[in-house]
Scaffold this motif. Structure first.
Motif, PDB file in Angstrom:
ATOM      1  N   SER A  72       0.834  -1.208   0.000  1.00 52.03           N
ATOM      2  CA  SER A  72       0.000   0.000   0.000  1.00 52.03           C
ATOM      3  C   SER A  72       0.868   1.256   0.000  1.00 52.03           C
ATOM      4  N   SER A  73       1.924   1.258   0.814  1.00 53.29           N
ATOM      5  CA  SER A  73       2.818   2.422   0.869  1.00 53.29           C
ATOM      6  C   SER A  73       3.517   2.635  -0.465  1.00 53.29           C
ATOM      7  N   SER A 104       2.407   1.771  -3.336  1.00 53.76           N
ATOM      8  CA  SER A 104       1.402   2.259  -4.302  1.00 53.76           C
ATOM      9  C   SER A 104       1.187   3.763  -4.145  1.00 53.76           C
ATOM     10  N   TYR A 105       1.083   4.222  -2.894  1.00 56.02           N
ATOM     11  CA  TYR A 105       0.896   5.667  -2.680  1.00 56.02           C
ATOM     12  C   TYR A 105       2.103   6.450  -3.173  1.00 56.02           C
ATOM     13  N   GLN A 125       1.937   6.717  -6.885  1.00 50.38           N
ATOM     14  CA  GLN A 125       0.947   7.696  -7.316  1.00 50.38           C
ATOM     15  C   GLN A 125       1.489   9.117  -7.210  1.00 50.38           C
ATOM     16  N   SER A 144      -7.510   5.887  -9.415  1.00 49.63           N
ATOM     17  CA  SER A 144      -6.636   6.776  -8.653  1.00 49.63           C
ATOM     18  C   SER A 144      -5.317   6.924  -9.375  1.00 49.63           C
TER      19      SER A 144
END
Length: 460
Positions: free
Chosen positions: A275-276, A278-279, A282, A405
């Motif tokens: 998740s980190s 991925s952020y 982005q 996103s």
């Protein structure tokens, strides 16, 4: 309110105004000439002519009847009144002035003659006077009224009017031609200013405009030179700022990746690590989109290239990633474009088709006159017609983009900016059978001329 009938160019408007002013001045001059110069002159001529007619009438009336009839015969006298002259078959300006002077002369002459001495104009030509207009006067010879034809004076025959009209027309043409030459001379620095403005819009730095012309043009040129310098300084400041932002943000992002990797050993919390990551990806993608939108290829030089080959290469690349595009290749010649910018244009459109269309992916190229056309199409949910222009503005995203996103709403803004940088355009159409078509048109035979302005941009 819409203005009708006005020429669009400053040159045409100034010439039309000059011709109108010259024509008005000529009309006023002719009116003054006729009323204050020619009319008094005709009046004086009619008085002299009336005295001559009265003297002739008195002389014929005082002669013995036989001598009076013989004198009248020598003057080709007639007992019947001459027929009235026909009207003018082909009216013209010269005939108008001639008729006006004739009517003024006849009217004034009749006023200065006794009531029994009648006057009648004869403009018909016969064997007696084939080339001369005549004035018939009824006089008295041997106690009987007879008609005698007398030649017209030059004052009543519009003498010199033709020459005056030709001279006036020549002066009007000379004034218009002089104004045309002056306006062309004034337009030269304006054309240089327009060319320099187009070069500035294309991201180039034109040489300074000369400031040694007329005061008004020199002031405009000086202000344009100052504006060009200010734009160049702003461009340099922007480039420096973007480079600093890119460095200052990406450096802590890299450190944050390392910190996460070191703080969370592999296998301890893979979901949090993913998740980190991925952020962070982005953030990096959004940052790159800002950099792309700010640049959009202005500094890249146009080069001759094959648009079909570039599109085919991207179709193969996307196929390698599992996204098959149907490619319909039209006949396009080699033409100049910015290869990296156009590749980014096509990649953004194809990525949008993959993200939001998923099926029915297709690219088609063709030539439409002097324009190269590219369509990137999909079979997605599409967008409504009223949304098309709104989605071309920066940071605007369609309703179907909410589930995706990682975008900033700049993808199609970049496409629109690059298209207009090449002097082209980006438009959207609803695809027949469902879906969306993004149509890009790029000129074949003109260099890239303009930087994109504030236009509206799209699903990103």
């Amino acid at each position: 309110m819409m203005r009708l009938g006005l020429p669009r160019s400053l040159l045409s408007r100034n010439i039309a105004l000059l011709v109108a002013l010259v024509a008005l001045s000529q009309i006023c001059s002719l009116a003054v000439l006729l009323h204050f110069v020619q009319r008094p002159r005709i009046e004086r001529a009619s008085i002299i002519f009336a005295d001559y007619v009265k003297l002739l009438d008195g002389t014929l009336a005082s002669m013995p009847p036989a001598e009076g009839r013989a004198a009248a015969a020598r003057l080709d006298a007639r007992n019947e009144a001459p027929p009235e002259s026909p009207g003018e078959n082909h009216p013209s300006l010269v005939r108008f002035f001639r008729t006006w002077q004739r009517d003024v002369f006849v009217e004034a002459l009749q006023r200065h003659l006794p009531p029994d001495l009648l006057v009648q104009w004869d403009a018909s030509h016969d064997a007696i006077a084939p080339t001369q207009e005549r004035l018939w006067i009824r006089v008295h010879a041997a106690g009987e009224p007879v008609w005698i034809a007398l030649p017209m004076t030059a004052d009543a025959r519009a003498s010199g009017i033709t020459t005056a009209l030709i001279l006036s027309a020549a002066l009007a043409l000379l004034a218009a031609f002089t104004g045309y030459l002056l306006q062309r001379h004034i337009n030269q620095p304006l054309r240089k200013l327009a060319r320099a403005a187009r070069r500035v819009s294309a991201g180039e730095k034109p040489p300074p405009l000369p400031t040694d012309g007329p005061t008004e043009i020199a002031q405009v040129s000086h202000a344009f030179n100052q504006m060009t310098e200010a734009l160049q300084q702003a461009e340099a400041t922007r480039a420096l700022m973007l480079a600093g932002v890119s460095h200052d943000i990406r450096t802590p992002l890299t450190k944050l990746r390392l910190a996460i990797a070191m703080a969370l050993p592999r296998g301890s919390n893979d979901a949090l690590v993913a998740s980190s990551e991925s952020y962070l990806d982005q953030i990096d993608t959004i940052l790159q989109q800002f950099m792309d939108y700010a640049g959009s290829g202005e500094r890249e030089a146009p080069l001759p290239g094959d648009l079909n080959a570039l599109a085919g290469q991207l179709v193969a690349d996307f196929a390698g990633l599992g996204h098959e595009f149907e490619f319909e290749e039209g006949e396009l010649p080699m033409f100049e474009f910015r290869p990296i910018a156009v590749m980014r244009l096509l990649m953004n459109l194809m990525q949008n088709a993959v993200n939001y269309g998923r099926t029915g992916l297709a690219i088609r190229t063709w030539r439409d006159g002097d324009v190269a056309c590219v369509i990137v199409a999909d079979r997605g949910t599409g967008i409504r017609a009223e949304e098309l222009e709104r989605l071309k503005s920066p940071f605007s995203r369609g309703a179907n983009a909410r589930t995706h996103s990682g975008g900033s709403g700049l993808g199609l803004a970049i496409v629109d900016r690059i298209a207009r940088l090449h002097g082209g355009s980006l438009v959207f159409h609803d695809r027949e059978g469902g879906g969306l078509e993004a149509v890009v048109r790029l000129p074949l035979h003109q260099p890239a001329t303009g930087r994109s302005g504030a236009q509206p941009a799209a699903r990103a």
